[in-house]
Design a protein around this motif. Structure first.
Motif, PDB file in Angstrom:
ATOM      1  N   ALA A 135       0.854  -1.195   0.000  1.00  0.00           N
ATOM      2  CA  ALA A 135       0.000   0.000   0.000  1.00  0.00           C
ATOM      3  C   ALA A 135       0.877   1.226   0.000  1.00  0.00           C
ATOM      4  O   ALA A 135       1.723   1.392   0.884  1.00  0.00           O
ATOM      5  CB  ALA A 135      -0.902  -0.007   1.231  1.00  0.00           C
ATOM      6  N   VAL A 136       0.692   2.106  -0.987  1.00  0.00           N
ATOM      7  CA  VAL A 136       1.442   3.357  -1.060  1.00  0.00           C
ATOM      8  C   VAL A 136       0.438   4.494  -1.011  1.00  0.00           C
ATOM      9  O   VAL A 136      -0.287   4.740  -1.972  1.00  0.00           O
ATOM     10  CB  VAL A 136       2.290   3.455  -2.342  1.00  0.00           C
ATOM     11  N   THR A 144      -7.704   0.369   2.947  1.00  0.00           N
ATOM     12  CA  THR A 144      -8.315  -0.400   1.854  1.00  0.00           C
ATOM     13  C   THR A 144      -7.504  -1.656   1.571  1.00  0.00           C
ATOM     14  O   THR A 144      -8.063  -2.742   1.354  1.00  0.00           O
ATOM     15  CB  THR A 144      -8.410   0.469   0.589  1.00  0.00           C
ATOM     16  N   CYS A 145      -6.193  -1.527   1.589  1.00  0.00           N
ATOM     17  CA  CYS A 145      -5.322  -2.672   1.332  1.00  0.00           C
ATOM     18  C   CYS A 145      -5.447  -3.717   2.442  1.00  0.00           C
ATOM     19  O   CYS A 145      -5.439  -4.927   2.181  1.00  0.00           O
ATOM     20  CB  CYS A 145      -3.881  -2.191   1.194  1.00  0.00           C
ATOM     21  N   LYS A 146      -5.582  -3.271   3.688  1.00  0.00           N
ATOM     22  CA  LYS A 146      -5.797  -4.210   4.799  1.00  0.00           C
ATOM     23  C   LYS A 146      -7.070  -5.028   4.572  1.00  0.00           C
ATOM     24  O   LYS A 146      -7.087  -6.246   4.768  1.00  0.00           O
ATOM     25  CB  LYS A 146      -5.918  -3.447   6.129  1.00  0.00           C
ATOM     26  N   LEU A 180       1.820  -7.726   4.211  1.00  0.00           N
ATOM     27  CA  LEU A 180       1.414  -6.416   3.703  1.00  0.00           C
ATOM     28  C   LEU A 180       2.478  -5.394   4.098  1.00  0.00           C
ATOM     29  O   LEU A 180       2.823  -5.264   5.270  1.00  0.00           O
ATOM     30  CB  LEU A 180       0.048  -6.002   4.283  1.00  0.00           C
ATOM     31  N   ILE A 181       3.020  -4.707   3.107  1.00  0.00           N
ATOM     32  CA  ILE A 181       3.997  -3.642   3.359  1.00  0.00           C
ATOM     33  C   ILE A 181       3.310  -2.306   3.089  1.00  0.00           C
ATOM     34  O   ILE A 181       2.758  -2.087   2.010  1.00  0.00           O
ATOM     35  CB  ILE A 181       5.241  -3.784   2.463  1.00  0.00           C
ATOM     36  N   ALA A 182       3.315  -1.431   4.090  1.00  0.00           N
ATOM     37  CA  ALA A 182       2.677  -0.117   3.969  1.00  0.00           C
ATOM     38  C   ALA A 182       3.733   0.967   3.819  1.00  0.00           C
ATOM     39  O   ALA A 182       4.709   1.001   4.572  1.00  0.00           O
ATOM     40  CB  ALA A 182       1.809   0.162   5.192  1.00  0.00           C
TER      41      ALA A 182
END
Length: 466
Positions: A135-136, A144-146, A180-182
């Motif tokens: 997520a960028v 939203t990505c979570k 997940l990389i934020a």
């Protein structure tokens, strides 16, 4: 045994030193193990959870190597349409290409997401069987990505299964999610550190969310260079979110007064109430906000100020991600959800918008005046950190002093003059109260209990600030 006694003694010292006010005056509860929850009503333990955080100017360039190290074969990169054209996303994409990482981009994230926009992202994630998510963006993108990761990993779940009660079923997450990389691009939400995803539930015109430690990012890559692309009003509203995260978590109901005591550790909520560890992060974040926020808004090229606010967002995220927030956030959700025509400066969106940080901070003077009697020392300490002279102030005046200090802080940063300035009137108060009632996940952490009439008075007091 001696080691356990030392830990208990240390926590007693921390709690005693922190505050002697009504909400925090109880001595530390040692508890008798998990079985004690079968006989006691209040909590006896707290848990500390956070994502791994990597911080440094230019550190986003490492993400391609991170994905290689994870063995990623099919990566989902989520962002929004505006950010997709800006340097943060470009830098991440270059790193992925350089390291031969296969990916697909989803750039349809909605600023202030809804259940509909969440479901669209979830559908995209389910369709492509991703093994890692990236997520960028700001909180909207990361949240939203979570959600996409959660439901793609639980393909048979109904959407409301994991949504917080009473709107959803609030089921615990039992399955394993993908990494997940934020990569946060705003200095506000702290979403890179937390297991929370917030959205507008359109049928009720109110915000709700999903809260589980299972959905927090595996890694948060905090690159302060990304904050230089934030317009001044975005920087201001993001900073107000940091401010209220710190203030609310520091003044939240103490963890050992929260009910019910969970029968199983899996039922212990992410938002647990103030505790000796979260206090450290929240108080430090507040100090950074006091020192750097005005500079970060007034000069977009002030790298020291913008970098410091980015770190403050992380600090506050660790604090509130474990302690929780209370009335400012609970009341903000219907303020954002019932927006009519307000157009937010600095945001490239076509729909009416009251930015999250703004919706939170507009009620802060009224809220902290209301909650102060339960923990006046903490309210006075916060006021002092923000610049007030409290040497001659009585405990009974803590709320008024913090309220006035916040009002002056907002005035200096040219914040809209209350809820009336973003399109609300006293006629809207019943709807705003109605939208706050389902937010008990956070409102129950207020140190002071409240009725619907109390909420109505707080909204009325927030119609005009100056």
């Amino acid at each position: 045994m001696a080691g356990r006694q030392r830990v208990v003694h240390l926590l007693q010292q921390l709690e005693h030193a922190a505050c002697r006010c009504p909400a925090h005056s109880n001595t530390f509860h040692q508890g008798g193990g998990a079985a004690s929850c079968t006989v006691r009503k209040t909590e006896y333990a707290f848990e500390m959870a956070s994502s791994n955080i990597r911080y440094g100017g230019g550190v986003s360039q490492e993400i391609g190597m991170d994905l290689q190290n994870l063995g990623a074969r099919n990566v989902c990169l989520m962002t929004d349409k505006n950010l997709s054209r800006l340097p943060p996303v470009k830098i991440v994409l270059e790193s992925l290409l350089k390291n031969g990482v296969k990916f697909k981009v989803y750039d349809n994230v909605r600023v202030e997401p809804t259940d509909t926009s969440f479901k669209d992202a979830i559908s995209f994630a389910k369709k492509h069987s991703f093994d890692v998510f990236v997520a960028v963006g700001g909180g909207s993108v990361i949240d939203t990505c979570k959600a996409a990761n959660l439901y793609a990993s639980h393909p048979d779940a109904d959407f409301l299964d994991f949504v917080n009660a009473p709107i959803g079923k609030g089921k615990p997450v039992t399955g394993t999610l993908k990494p997940l990389i934020a990569v946060p691009t705003t200095a506000g939400t702290g979403s890179e550190t937390t297991g929370v995803a917030i959205f507008d539930y359109e049928p009720l015109k109110a915000k709700t969310g999903i809260a589980s430690r299972a959905i927090r990012p595996t890694l948060g890559i905090v690159d302060p260079l990304h904050t230089l692309s934030m317009p001044p009003r975005v920087a201001a509203n993001s900073g107000f979110d940091v401010l209220c995260h710190a203030l609310e978590s520091y003044t939240a109901l103490p963890y050992h007064q929260r009910t019910p005591c969970p029968p199983n550790p899996i039922n212990r909520p992410a938002y647990q109430g103030s505790n000796p560890i979260s206090d450290v992060w929240s108080r430090h974040a507040l100090n950074v906000v006091a020192k750097y926020m005005k500079r970060s808004v007034r000069d977009p090229e002030d790298l020291e100020a913008r970098s410091s606010m980015h770190l403050a967002s992380v600090f506050a995220g660790i604090g509130f991600g474990n302690a929780g927030v209370h009335l400012c956030h609970g009341m903000s959700y219907p303020i954002a959800g019932n927006v009519k025509t307000h157009s937010a400066k600095g945001y490239s969106v076509e729909h009416p918008l009251v930015p999250h940080g703004l919706s939170v901070v507009l009620t802060s003077p009224a809220v902290f005046n209301f909650t102060a009697p339960m923990c006046p020392e903490r309210h006075l300490e916060a006021a002092e950190i923000l610049g007030a002279d409290i040497r001659q102030v009585k405990r009974a005046d803590a709320g008024a002093v913090l309220s006035d200090t916040l009002r002056q802080f907002l005035l200096e940063l040219q914040v809209e003059d209350g809820l009336a300035a973003v399109g609300y009137s006293n006629e809207d108060i019943p709807a705003l109260v109605k939208g706050t009632i389902p937010q008990e996940r956070v409102t129950k952490l207020s140190p002071r209990s409240h009725s619907e009439d109390d909420l109505a008075e707080l909204f009325e007091a927030s119609m005009k600030l100056y």
